[in-house]
Design a protein around this motif. Sequence first.
Motif, PDB file in Angstrom:
ATOM      1  N   THR A 198      28.269  76.468  58.946  1.00 20.62           N
ATOM      2  CA  THR A 198      27.020  76.126  58.260  1.00 20.62           C
ATOM      3  C   THR A 198      26.361  77.369  57.652  1.00 20.62           C
ATOM      4  N   VAL A 199      27.135  78.419  57.394  1.00 18.86           N
ATOM      5  CA  VAL A 199      26.543  79.676  56.929  1.00 18.86           C
ATOM      6  C   VAL A 199      25.936  79.559  55.527  1.00 18.86           C
ATOM      7  N   VAL A 251      22.984  70.643  58.211  1.00 19.76           N
ATOM      8  CA  VAL A 251      24.298  71.256  58.364  1.00 19.76           C
ATOM      9  C   VAL A 251      25.055  71.290  57.033  1.00 19.76           C
ATOM     10  N   THR A 252      24.509  70.689  56.005  1.00 20.75           N
ATOM     11  CA  THR A 252      25.207  70.656  54.713  1.00 20.75           C
ATOM     12  C   THR A 252      24.638  71.687  53.751  1.00 20.75           C
ATOM     13  N   PRO A 253      25.472  72.237  52.855  1.00 18.72           N
ATOM     14  CA  PRO A 253      26.906  71.958  52.744  1.00 18.72           C
ATOM     15  C   PRO A 253      27.715  72.682  53.810  1.00 18.72           C
ATOM     16  N   PRO A 273      20.260  72.900  63.309  1.00 23.04           N
ATOM     17  CA  PRO A 273      21.178  72.094  64.125  1.00 23.04           C
ATOM     18  C   PRO A 273      22.494  72.835  64.337  1.00 23.04           C
ATOM     19  N   ILE A 274      23.283  72.349  65.269  1.00 25.79           N
ATOM     20  CA  ILE A 274      24.573  72.963  65.592  1.00 25.79           C
ATOM     21  C   ILE A 274      25.689  72.114  64.996  1.00 25.79           C
ATOM     22  N   ALA A 288      31.271  67.676  64.182  1.00 25.33           N
ATOM     23  CA  ALA A 288      30.277  67.046  65.049  1.00 25.33           C
ATOM     24  C   ALA A 288      28.985  67.844  64.981  1.00 25.33           C
ATOM     25  N   VAL A 289      27.874  67.159  65.229  1.00 17.22           N
ATOM     26  CA  VAL A 289      26.565  67.789  65.117  1.00 17.22           C
ATOM     27  C   VAL A 289      25.773  67.596  66.404  1.00 17.22           C
ATOM     28  N   ILE A 290      25.151  68.647  66.875  1.00 14.48           N
ATOM     29  CA  ILE A 290      24.195  68.592  67.979  1.00 14.48           C
ATOM     30  C   ILE A 290      22.840  69.000  67.402  1.00 14.48           C
TER      31      ILE A 290
END
Length: 659
Positions: free
Chosen positions: A265-266, A273-275, A258-259, A139-141
Motif C-alpha cells: 500500500t506504499v 488500501v488502494t491503489p 488500514p493493514i 486481505a485487509v485488517i
Amino acid sequence: MRLEKTFFVLAMTACLMQAPSSADELDDQILFGIRRSDGSLSRFDFTAERLSSVGTIRIDGGDAVTDIDGSAYIPGHRNIIGLWTDPSDSLSKLVYINTETAAASIVGQDLGPGRFTGATSANGPVHGQLTSFQGDEHAVIEHSTGYLLNAGTIMFSFRADDVDRLQGLFSKDSSGYDHGGHVHIYLQDGHVKVRLQSHNHSHYISSSSPIAARTWYHAAFTFGSGGMKLYLNGSLVAQADYNGGLGTSSGGSGNTEPIALGASTVTSGNGSVTPLKDFFTGQIGDVRIEDRAMPAQDIAAAGMSTTGWMVYGVQTVETTEETPVAFAIEDDSVVPAEPFAVKITVLGAALHSGSYHMPVTLKTKINESVHTPFGPFHLAVSGNVNDENNPRHHVFSDTYPAGTRVDIIGRSHRKKKSWYSGSNDLHFRRFITVDGSSTNVSGVIVLRNGSEVPDIDGYANQANVEDFVRDYIDDDTDKIVLDENQVIFLFELGTTNMGSIYADFQDLVVLVTLARDPGDFDEDDDDDGDEGAASRLLKVNHATGGYEQLMTLDRVYDGLATTDGVVFHATMGRELWEINLSEQTETLVGTSSEDQILGLEFTASTLRGFENVANELIALDLSTAGNLITPLVTSLTDLGSIIFMPRDQDPSVKPKSYD
C-alpha cells in the motif's frame, strides 16, 4: 479482516518446479521400506546399491506389527513414524520405529478408528488457518487505535511461491509520510525487508541472507526504544538504531492506515488500501501485533509454536447414519421432543491474544447436571480445547427423557501476567464466559440445516467461521447442510462488544448430534454426506500423538506426500490426485501406466512411489502422472509405505544423538 475479492476462500494453485529426475538424485538417500504382510523393516543404500534387513517391527517385544501403510520421517530423528491400527481395539496408533533395531513403541493418545492408508511429513504451520494468495488477491485488517504503538512487535508466518519478485507481505502504509509511523514488510531480490517511516524520513532494514521459495518462515519485526529488529525463524537477521514506532514516537500523531496482507500500500491514498501493487503469491498465517517489543527468546518461542515439523495422514473411517431425533432451539438450548442420546463434537477453536493462543474450555449442562467431557471447565490448561487436537468427540452414555434441555457453556482464559509461559493452570484467569442457557445471550450463534453461513471475517487473519464449518456447507447454495438431528453452536469468547471487529464467532465451534440410543453413534462423522467409506486428512503431532482433522476427503487414497503441508499428492490405484488444503479440493492429475502405487514420498522436487505389483520404485510427473525415468528395481517387495532419509542422517552411517 476483509477479503477484497469475492471468492469462497483465498486460493492458490501451488506447483512444484520439477526438474528432470534421475537416479543421481537418490545418491545421498537411504530408502526404508515397511512390508505390509509381516512387518519387516528393510533398508536400501543407493550409494552402495545394497539391500539389508533391519528386523521385524515389534512393540515392546510382542507380535509383529503388520499392515502399516502410513509412515513418515522427521529430520534429525533416529526413529521413523508409523501409523498403525491396533487389532486389539481397532484404534489407530502413532508408533516410533527404531531404524537400527526395528523396536517400536506407541506414543501418545490413539488416533481414532480407521486405517491409515498414507502418511508424510512437512515443516509447516502448527496452529491456525492459512490465507493463500494469487493474482491480485489480498486481505485487509481495519485500523484500530490499539495499533498506535510506540513500541511493539509484528509477526506472522509465510511461504512464498517465489522470492525474487517485489511482493508486499504486511503493509500499513500510504503514499508520502503523512503523520509518521508507516510500516511496510516485503520481499525483494530474495530478501525480507522492512521500511519504517518517521514523519519525515524512511528507515530500512533487510535480512542478511536470502530466503528460499516454497519454504515456511516465521517473521517478526520489533520497534521501539531498542531500535528496529527483524527476526526470521527466531534469529536476528537485521537491525537499525531508529527507535520510532507507529504512534507519536514517529514525530507525528501516528499511523492510522488500514493493514493490507499480501500486497503493498506504499502508493495508496490516505485511509485506504488502494491503489495496491506488488501482490504476493503464497500463504500467510498467524498474523499478530504485540504491544511490546518482544525479546529474542519470546520471539523464538513464538516461532516454534507457529511452524514446525508435523506428520500428516489419510485415514479411512467407516460411518453409519444415526437415527434422527426431532428437537427445538429455545434460548440457545437444545430441547429434544422425544427420548434421546447426545454426542458433543468440538469442531475447532481459534482465539489469540498477542503472542499466545488463549485457552478455551467448555462444559455441557443436561437439565441441571453439569458435565466436563474434555477436562475441567475452570482450569485453563487442563481443560483447553484451543489446541491442535480437534475435532474431539464425546458420547454421553445415558438416554434422557423428552424435554430435557442440553446447553453448551464456553469460557476463555487470559494470562495474569504477559511474561508467564502459560504452561500452568495458575498462569491464567477467567476472561469471558458465554452460557447458551441464559436468556438474551449475544455471544452465541446457532446454525441448523439450511442456515445461512455467517459472513464474518476472522479477526487478525485468524480462521473465519467458514473455515470451521466448511465440511457442512453446500457448494451450490452456500448454506449449512446438517442432519435434522444436528446443530452447530458458534461462540464469541474474545469480546462482549458484538459490533466490534474482534467479534468473529469462531473462538469455539461445537456440533451437537442427537440419536435414539448411545449405540447409534459412530465414532466419527462423515461430513461429506456420503454413505459407506469416508476418508479424512489429519495433522498429527509426532511428539504427543495429538491430532487435528484438516479436511474430509471424497476418496480413499493409497499413499500421501507433500513438501509444504498445504498441497498434497495421493494415489488411488493407478490414479495420481492433488489435494489442496487451502482450496479444500481434490483434483485428478492423471493416470499412471503402473498398476498399484502404495508408498509415496518426495526426494527434493521429485515425487516417487512404490509400485506394489512389479515391486519397482517409480518417479511420477506431477502434471501427467507419467514416469519420469525408467523404474528402479530395489529387490524390496510388498511394501505398504516408503521413507527416504538423507544418508548423512542415517544412524547406521553417521551415529548422532537422536530423539
